[in-house]
Design a protein around this motif. Sequence first.
Motif, PDB file in Angstrom:
ATOM      1  N   SER A   1      43.618  42.163  43.262  1.00 30.94           N
ATOM      2  CA  SER A   1      43.048  43.299  42.543  1.00 30.94           C
ATOM      3  C   SER A   1      42.187  42.754  41.417  1.00 30.94           C
ATOM      4  O   SER A   1      42.681  42.018  40.563  1.00 30.94           O
ATOM      5  CB  SER A   1      44.164  44.174  41.972  1.00 30.94           C
TER       6      SER A   1
ATOM      7  N   THR B   1      29.417  46.576  40.499  1.00 29.22           N
ATOM      8  CA  THR B   1      30.565  46.221  39.683  1.00 29.22           C
ATOM      9  C   THR B   1      31.816  46.201  40.540  1.00 29.22           C
ATOM     10  O   THR B   1      32.087  47.162  41.265  1.00 29.22           O
ATOM     11  CB  THR B   1      30.758  47.243  38.542  1.00 29.22           C
TER      12      THR B   1
ATOM     13  N   SER C   1      40.883  44.112  38.809  1.00 30.11           N
ATOM     14  CA  SER C   1      41.191  44.562  37.452  1.00 30.11           C
ATOM     15  C   SER C   1      42.498  43.988  36.932  1.00 30.11           C
ATOM     16  O   SER C   1      42.579  43.520  35.787  1.00 30.11           O
ATOM     17  CB  SER C   1      41.241  46.084  37.391  1.00 30.11           C
ATOM     18  N   SER C   2      43.550  43.998  37.748  1.00 29.67           N
ATOM     19  CA  SER C   2      44.867  43.572  37.268  1.00 29.67           C
ATOM     20  C   SER C   2      45.171  42.111  37.563  1.00 29.67           C
ATOM     21  O   SER C   2      46.037  41.512  36.913  1.00 29.67           O
ATOM     22  CB  SER C   2      45.954  44.442  37.891  1.00 29.67           C
TER      23      SER C   2
ATOM     24  N   SER D   1      34.892  45.678  39.266  1.00 33.79           N
ATOM     25  CA  SER D   1      36.025  45.728  38.344  1.00 33.79           C
ATOM     26  C   SER D   1      37.153  46.620  38.847  1.00 33.79           C
ATOM     27  O   SER D   1      38.298  46.450  38.439  1.00 33.79           O
ATOM     28  CB  SER D   1      35.560  46.207  36.975  1.00 33.79           C
ATOM     29  N   SER D   2      36.849  47.590  39.718  1.00 32.26           N
ATOM     30  CA  SER D   2      37.897  48.482  40.193  1.00 32.26           C
ATOM     31  C   SER D   2      38.295  48.203  41.638  1.00 32.26           C
ATOM     32  O   SER D   2      39.090  48.930  42.218  1.00 32.26           O
ATOM     33  CB  SER D   2      37.433  49.932  40.079  1.00 32.26           C
ATOM     34  N   SER D   3      37.762  47.142  42.216  1.00 31.83           N
ATOM     35  CA  SER D   3      37.973  46.892  43.647  1.00 31.83           C
ATOM     36  C   SER D   3      38.940  45.746  43.895  1.00 31.83           C
ATOM     37  O   SER D   3      39.151  44.900  43.028  1.00 31.83           O
ATOM     38  CB  SER D   3      36.642  46.552  44.306  1.00 31.83           C
TER      39      SER D   3
ATOM     40  N   PHE E   1      35.995  50.818  46.755  1.00 29.63           N
ATOM     41  CA  PHE E   1      36.450  51.418  45.510  1.00 29.63           C
ATOM     42  C   PHE E   1      37.886  51.045  45.164  1.00 29.63           C
ATOM     43  O   PHE E   1      38.203  50.821  44.003  1.00 29.63           O
ATOM     44  CB  PHE E   1      36.363  52.952  45.592  1.00 29.63           C
ATOM     45  N   SER E   2      38.748  50.967  46.171  1.00 29.10           N
ATOM     46  CA  SER E   2      40.175  50.833  45.922  1.00 29.10           C
ATOM     47  C   SER E   2      40.544  49.462  45.407  1.00 29.10           C
ATOM     48  O   SER E   2      40.012  48.442  45.844  1.00 29.10           O
ATOM     49  CB  SER E   2      40.953  51.124  47.211  1.00 29.10           C
ATOM     50  N   GLY E   3      41.503  49.450  44.506  1.00 30.56           N
ATOM     51  CA  GLY E   3      42.021  48.193  43.977  1.00 30.56           C
ATOM     52  C   GLY E   3      43.270  47.736  44.706  1.00 30.56           C
ATOM     53  O   GLY E   3      43.851  46.706  44.351  1.00 30.56           O
TER      54      GLY E   3
END
Length: 125
Positions: free
Chosen positions: A52, A28, A54-55, A30-32, A101-103
Amino acid sequence: QVQLVESGGGLVQPGGSLRLSCAASGRTFSSSAMGWFRQSPGKEREFVAAISWSSGSARVADSVKGRFTISRDSAKNTLYLQMSSLKPEDTAIYYCASRRFSGFTSADARDYTYWGQGTQVTVSS
């Protein structure tokens, strides 16, 4: 197993356009943050753009600002790079990359864990 597969590269005349795609699978995202980098012969890998997941917040290198747009389709798990007003100096292998992991939309290639195999973009008349 994470897989990033780029497509859409090719030969284009100066002033032309191309859209690169990067199909992501295996986890997933979604947070990366995901990004595009490029490398031409004899040069270091160069940051092009990042987003990003997610955003949707994006950043673009000054060298391509106003000409390149990064976007993503969450439903298709696909990253895009729309390139217009292409110049010969845009010629390079373009790589898709993802942070683990990081966005945060880092411009440092060392912050990206997963990489695609690259797709060649050649801008020439």
